[in-house]
Write an enzyme that holds these catalytic residues in place. Structure first.
Site, PDB file in Angstrom:
ATOM      1  N   GLY A   1       3.143   0.667  -5.267  1.00 22.59           N
ATOM      2  CA  GLY A   1       3.117   1.693  -6.289  1.00 22.59           C
ATOM      3  C   GLY A   1       4.026   1.658  -7.219  1.00 22.59           C
TER       4      GLY A   1
ATOM      5  CE  LYS B   1       2.012   6.021   2.964  1.00 24.32           C
ATOM      6  NZ  LYS B   1       1.698   5.094   1.844  1.00 24.32           N
TER       7      LYS B   1
ATOM      8  N   GLY C   1       0.624  -1.210  -0.102  1.00 26.24           N
ATOM      9  CA  GLY C   1       0.091   0.102   0.018  1.00 26.24           C
ATOM     10  C   GLY C   1       0.861   1.146   0.098  1.00 26.24           C
ATOM     11  CB  THR C   2       3.362   2.733   0.316  1.00 27.39           C
ATOM     12  OG1 THR C   2       3.593   4.084   0.457  1.00 27.39           O
ATOM     13  CG2 THR C   2       4.508   2.064   0.284  1.00 27.39           C
ATOM     14  CB  THR C   3       3.970   5.251  -4.548  1.00 27.69           C
ATOM     15  OG1 THR C   3       3.144   4.605  -5.116  1.00 27.69           O
ATOM     16  CG2 THR C   3       5.262   5.174  -5.790  1.00 27.69           C
TER      17      THR C   3
END
Lengths: 255, 216
Positions: free
Chosen positions: B147, B49, B15-17
């Site tokens: 991502g 983040k 769940g992230t880039t």
């Protein structure tokens, strides 16, 4: 300057009425009984020189080394009780190695010197142990921070130096070191001067044979601490011996 | 928080880039701001983040946010003490090594990966990747998180070493925008930090101000 601290000198955990810890002072006396070691910092490196007295002709040449490698870029020259010095060299090696493992880069010399000093100091606090009977000189070269030289004594104090001497002829050696313009010298020039100083302070009468131990770390060695190569060492010893003869000659002229 | 089966299906980048890239004189580090549960619910639209662990050292978190926050807090503490003892700002590699040790020694319990980027006096601008298991690798540019899979081509084609600060910032914003546009668990705003010798600049690009690419 020396005095006996009767009654207050039995353990390192006791102060004397005038605020001294005699055990630590006695430890420093042990260093003064040992032969001389010097370290000098010049503009592009550090040179160590040790007067290693040879007590017996039966010794293998080059044994009983007094200069240690603590890390690739750090060297250590010692004076005093050799067994104590060897154990401290091992402590310094572990500190440097753990630092590299924890932080991913070479240990800066001031930090190493602080860490080993703290260790030495810890042994001056308790009656169950005795202080370490040795002083040592740490030297390193880093291309960003340049050359650094630190000396640690049995009390656990460390200072940074341009030149320092430990052992029996430290006063005479200091006088000679002060005559040098070390900030403008290179390592190659300094090696010869260090050899000369050791030869000058060596007492021919009281101590007979000695071996000269020479090591360096600097730009010339790409930051690695190594023994000075044989040919350069021979050149330095020749320079030292020739200088001594010249001084003898000039003495005769004065008469 | 990911359901175990989701994590097993996706691999553990979740769940992230996140990304970081060096330019001439500094480094840009950035991330999206979405936290999701199960790939279905956005639990936060504005989560941070990009964590500052020291004056010129930043970390991007990926994986389990709880684990990542715990690790960065521990690293921040460690680094502060280390820096005071050394009487000098810490090297970026020291920060990265501390994170690596935490990830490696606790690999059984943790599920967190990081990108560490910063500037120090000795080696200038640097980017380090600390993966889930505790691998430490230095790279000029790096991307991470779920991502990141959608922008490998873009990064490979468009990144050049020694760009100017503006070029690099635009490159990073574009990369984040492209990833957030395709990855359902990345989104929100683009949080970036530009780190140079002279200081740190925070850049925040809200979702509706991100660059568009042949969209709608």
């Amino acid at each position: 300057m020396s005095s006996i601290g009767t009654g207050y000198d039995l353990s390192a955990s006791t102060f004397s009425p005038d605020g001294r810890v005699f055990q630590v002072e006695y430890a420093m006396k042990a260093v003064e009984n040992s032969s001389t070691a010097i370290g000098i910092r010049c503009k592009d490196g550090i040179v160590f020189g040790v007067e290693k007295l040879v007590l017996s002709k039966l010794y293998e040449q080059g044994s009983n080394k007094r200069i240690f490698n603590i890390d690739r870029h750090v060297g250590m020259a010692v004076a005093g009780l050799l067994a104590d010095a060897r154990s401290l060299a091992e402590v310094a090696r572990e500190e440097a190695s753990n630092f590299r493992s924890n932080y991913g880069h070479d240990i800066p010399l001031k930090h190493l010197s602080d860490r080993v000093s703290m260790y030495v100091h810890a042994y001056t606090l308790y009656s169950a142990v005795r202080p370490f009977g040795c002083s040592f000189i740490l030297g390193s070269y880093d291309k960003d921070d340049g050359p650094q030289l630190y000396m640690v004594d049995p009390s656990g104090i460390s200072h940074g130096y341009w030149g320092c001497a430990i052992g029996k002829a430290k006063q005479a050696a200091k006088t000679e070191i002060e005559k040098l313009q070390m900030k403008e010298m290179t390592c190659r020039e300094l090696v010869k001067e260090v050899a000369k100083i050791i030869y000058i302070v060596h007492d021919e009468v009281k101590d007979k044979a000695f071996e000269l131990e020479l090591s360096w770390v600097g730009e010339v060695t790409n930051g690695r601490h190594e023994l000075v190569p044989k040919d350069l060492k021979e050149e330095a010893e020749k320079y030292a011996k020739d200088s001594l003869e010249e001084e003898d000659d000039s003495d005769e002229d004065n008469m | 928080m990911e359901k175990v089966c989701d994590a097993q299906i996706k691999g553990v980048s979740t769940g992230t880039t996140i990304l970081a890239a060096t330019f001439d004189g500094g480094v840009v580090i950035g991330s999206d701001s979405r936290a999701s549960i199960g790939g279905e619910y956005v639990s936060s639209k504005t989560i941070n983040k990009v964590i500052q662990v020291h004056d010129r050292v930043f970390c991007c978190m990926s994986g389990s946010l709880a684990d990542a926050q715990a690790v960065t807090k521990a690293a921040k503490f460690h680094l502060a003490l280390h820096s005071v003892q050394m009487e000098t700002p810490p090297l970026v590699i020291a920060a990265a090594t501390i994170l690596k040790d935490l990830c490696y020694r606790n690999k059984e319990e943790l599920q967190a990966g990081f990108i560490t980027a910063g500037w120090d006096q000795k080696r200038g601008a640097q980017v380090y990747v600390v993966s889930l298991g505790g691998m430490l690798v230095s790279q000029p540019v790096t991307i991470g998180g779920s991502g990141s899979t959608y922008i490998y081509g873009y990064v490979d084609a468009k990144y050049k070493p020694d760009m100017s600060r503006e070029e690099c910032l635009q490159f990073a914003i574009n990369a984040l925008a492209l990833a957030m546009g395709r990855d359902n668990v990345s989104g929100g705003v683009a949080n970036l930090a530009v780190i140079t010798e002279s200081g740190v600049e925070h850049v925040v690009v809200p979702g509706n101000k991100l660059p568009t690419f042949h969209d709608d």
